[in-house]
Design an enzyme around this catalytic site. Structure first.
Site, PDB file in Angstrom:
ATOM      1  N   HIS A  18      34.462   9.377 -10.498  1.00  0.00           N
ATOM      2  CA  HIS A  18      33.103   9.879 -10.307  1.00  0.00           C
ATOM      3  C   HIS A  18      32.550  10.204 -11.695  1.00  0.00           C
ATOM      4  O   HIS A  18      33.306  10.558 -12.595  1.00  0.00           O
ATOM      5  CB  HIS A  18      33.181  11.152  -9.455  1.00  0.00           C
ATOM      6  CG  HIS A  18      31.872  11.700  -8.997  1.00  0.00           C
ATOM      7  ND1 HIS A  18      31.080  12.480  -9.784  1.00  0.00           N
ATOM      8  CD2 HIS A  18      31.231  11.579  -7.804  1.00  0.00           C
ATOM      9  CE1 HIS A  18      29.997  12.828  -9.104  1.00  0.00           C
ATOM     10  NE2 HIS A  18      30.062  12.298  -7.897  1.00  0.00           N
ATOM     11  N   LYS A  75      32.400  19.797   0.094  1.00  0.00           N
ATOM     12  CA  LYS A  75      33.022  18.596   0.674  1.00  0.00           C
ATOM     13  C   LYS A  75      34.024  19.007   1.767  1.00  0.00           C
ATOM     14  O   LYS A  75      34.395  18.201   2.599  1.00  0.00           O
ATOM     15  CB  LYS A  75      33.800  17.807  -0.383  1.00  0.00           C
ATOM     16  CG  LYS A  75      33.053  17.554  -1.673  1.00  0.00           C
ATOM     17  CD  LYS A  75      32.129  16.388  -1.594  1.00  0.00           C
ATOM     18  CE  LYS A  75      31.599  16.067  -2.980  1.00  0.00           C
ATOM     19  NZ  LYS A  75      30.467  15.166  -2.945  1.00  0.00           N
ATOM     20  N   CYS A 129      27.521   7.657  -7.679  1.00  0.00           N
ATOM     21  CA  CYS A 129      27.967   8.329  -8.924  1.00  0.00           C
ATOM     22  C   CYS A 129      29.278   7.748  -9.433  1.00  0.00           C
ATOM     23  O   CYS A 129      30.101   8.460 -10.024  1.00  0.00           O
ATOM     24  CB  CYS A 129      28.089   9.842  -8.759  1.00  0.00           C
ATOM     25  SG  CYS A 129      26.530  10.632  -8.447  1.00  0.00           S
ATOM     26  N   ASP A 145      41.045  15.329  -9.835  1.00  0.00           N
ATOM     27  CA  ASP A 145      39.761  15.637  -9.195  1.00  0.00           C
ATOM     28  C   ASP A 145      39.970  15.530  -7.686  1.00  0.00           C
ATOM     29  O   ASP A 145      40.124  14.439  -7.144  1.00  0.00           O
ATOM     30  CB  ASP A 145      38.716  14.638  -9.702  1.00  0.00           C
ATOM     31  CG  ASP A 145      37.431  14.658  -8.877  1.00  0.00           C
ATOM     32  OD1 ASP A 145      37.334  15.442  -7.919  1.00  0.00           O
ATOM     33  OD2 ASP A 145      36.531  13.868  -9.202  1.00  0.00           O
ATOM     34  N   GLN A 158      37.319  14.786  -2.952  1.00  0.00           N
ATOM     35  CA  GLN A 158      37.355  14.043  -1.681  1.00  0.00           C
ATOM     36  C   GLN A 158      38.702  14.145  -0.967  1.00  0.00           C
ATOM     37  O   GLN A 158      38.832  13.677   0.162  1.00  0.00           O
ATOM     38  CB  GLN A 158      37.029  12.562  -1.925  1.00  0.00           C
ATOM     39  CG  GLN A 158      35.670  12.321  -2.528  1.00  0.00           C
ATOM     40  CD  GLN A 158      34.523  12.637  -1.570  1.00  0.00           C
ATOM     41  OE1 GLN A 158      34.697  12.681  -0.350  1.00  0.00           O
ATOM     42  NE2 GLN A 158      33.352  12.860  -2.121  1.00  0.00           N
TER      43      GLN A 158
END
Ligand code: PMP
Length: 400
Positions: free
Chosen positions: A117, A220, A358, A194, A197
């Site tokens: 991202h 999220k 993104c 990261d 998600q």
């Protein structure tokens, strides 16, 4: 773990029942999260950590309880390893500008992957501009799976850090981050994951992963917007310089010298997003109660069903066909630009995302300008998928 827990799923769009397939952009929130925010503002609104009065004590208890809930969800060794941030974006920037900035010199290398991202690319580019460090990229194959076999050669004596997405928001790929961390650690390279998600879909155990840092976005994972978590190993957090200066992050200030507060307060300058943190804690409790394994199983069924149905649509190409995926499907439809498709589907009440999500470099890999993306949460249904496919077919007919 019930669809009826999520009031926003009942709204109508263009007089049609909302079919919300934009969960990767932001999920819906259950009523318990909305109530927790409401209760804070209507019953316990006070600043945290500072007041001697009762309301401030209650607000502080709720705020700190949220940290404990998140520690449980992440299996963090302690809640003290968790810093409240605005989301993954701030978590990555914090690590780039403190931990990594204090380690890199001109010519040193930082590795990211081709499917990151932008919030896990641009902070590293900024750091490279500031320090003369070099950004290197681990590529993925045409299925959207990282080419792990290239990693050992990509890491050199100059490599100081690696940042990798756990689950891709545009391709849906679940990356083998535990294996990546192992390879990087064998070469003394610390790793940030990261987790934006991953949190709403799969079990995350920061101790089992052995990651150095892990970033979370509240919205999220059914929590509020503008709140997130940065997990860090304690030896790193203690050694790192602070990120922002201000109140709360100090233990003593004179004009000559300031002594910083202990971790995690050292990284939480200013009045935090108290309502957001409390809501995030309740979202973590919601996931813990539902069981992430149950959520994952429902997501998987939706992914399998939607993939099968989509592949029956004439001219439809799925972008991102990794073996190991979450319920995020990017696709293109021959003869229909994704933006037009998104607009038409909206008229049927179906919310999908279109564009580059993104992740411009990841989309560029597939030689397409943009994709449409349907992303599911456990509260979505097969009936909604059927309706989405019918609407897709109508859009296709309209353009052909
Ligand atoms: N990483 C990934 C994989 C994401 O999907 C997102 C949000 N789209 C982010 C980072 C950034 O999260 P936030 O905007 O909440 O900081």
């Amino acid at each position: 773990m019930n669809r009826t827990d999520f009031p926003c799923l009942d709204v109508k769009v263009h007089n049609k029942p909302l079919v919300y397939f934009d969960n990767a952009a932001t999920a819906q929130r259950p009523q318990v999260v909305i109530d927790a925010i409401n209760n804070y503002y209507s019953k316990t609104n006070a600043n945290v950590h500072r007041g001697v009065h009762s309301l401030s004590g209650e607000a502080t208890d709720l705020f700190e309880a949220a940290r404990i809930s998140m520690a449980k969800l992440l299996n963090s060794p302690s809640e003290k390893n968790l810093i409240f941030t605005r989301g993954c974006t701030e978590g990555v920037n914090l690590v780039a500008q403190t931990f990594v900035r204090s380690r890199v010199q001109a010519g040193d290398e930082i590795i990211v992957t081709e499917m990151e991202h932008h919030s896990n690319i641009v902070p590293w580019q900024l750091l490279c501009e500031q320090t003369g460090a070099i950004l290197k990229v681990l590529p993925f194959n045409d299925n959207g799976e990282l080419q792990i076999e290239l990693l050992n050669d990509l890491i050199t004596d100059k490599t100081q850090f690696m940042a990798v997405v756990h689950v891709s928001n545009s391709l849906g790929t679940i990356n083998p981050v535990k294996q990546i961390i192992k390879i990087a650690h064998a070469r003394d390279v610390p790793v940030l994951i990261d987790g934006a998600q991953a949190m709403p879909h799969i079990k995350v155990d920061v101790q089992d992963l052995d990651c150095d840092f892990y970033t979370v976005s509240g919205h999220k994972m059914y929590g509020p917007t503008g709140i997130g978590i940065l997990y860090g190993k304690m030896e790193h957090l203690e050694a790192m310089p602070p990120y922002h200066g201000g109140g709360e992050m100090i233990s003593h200030v004179t004009f000559e010298k300031t002594v910083y507060n202990a971790v995690p307060a050292k990284f939480e300058a200013g009045t935090p997003n108290i309502a957001g943190a409390i809501g995030l804690g309740v979202a973590a409790d919601y996931i813990l109660k539902a069981g992430i394994e149950n959520i994952h199983q429902t997501d998987n069924e939706l992914l399998k069903y939607a993939t099968e149905q989509l592949l029956k649509v004439d001219g439809l190409r799925i972008i991102g066909t990794a073996q190991n995926k979450v319920s995020v499907i990017s696709f293109t439809l021959k003869g229909v630009h994704p933006h037009d498709l998104g607009t038409i589907l909206d008229h049927y009440g179906v919310a999908i995302r279109t564009g580059h999500h993104c992740t411009m470099p990841a989309i560029k890999h597939f030689n397409v300008p943009a994709t449409a993306r349907a992303s599911f949460a456990f509260y979505n249904t097969k009936a909604e998928i059927d309706y989405f496919i019918e609407s897709l077919e109508k859009a296709r007919e309209m353009f052909n």
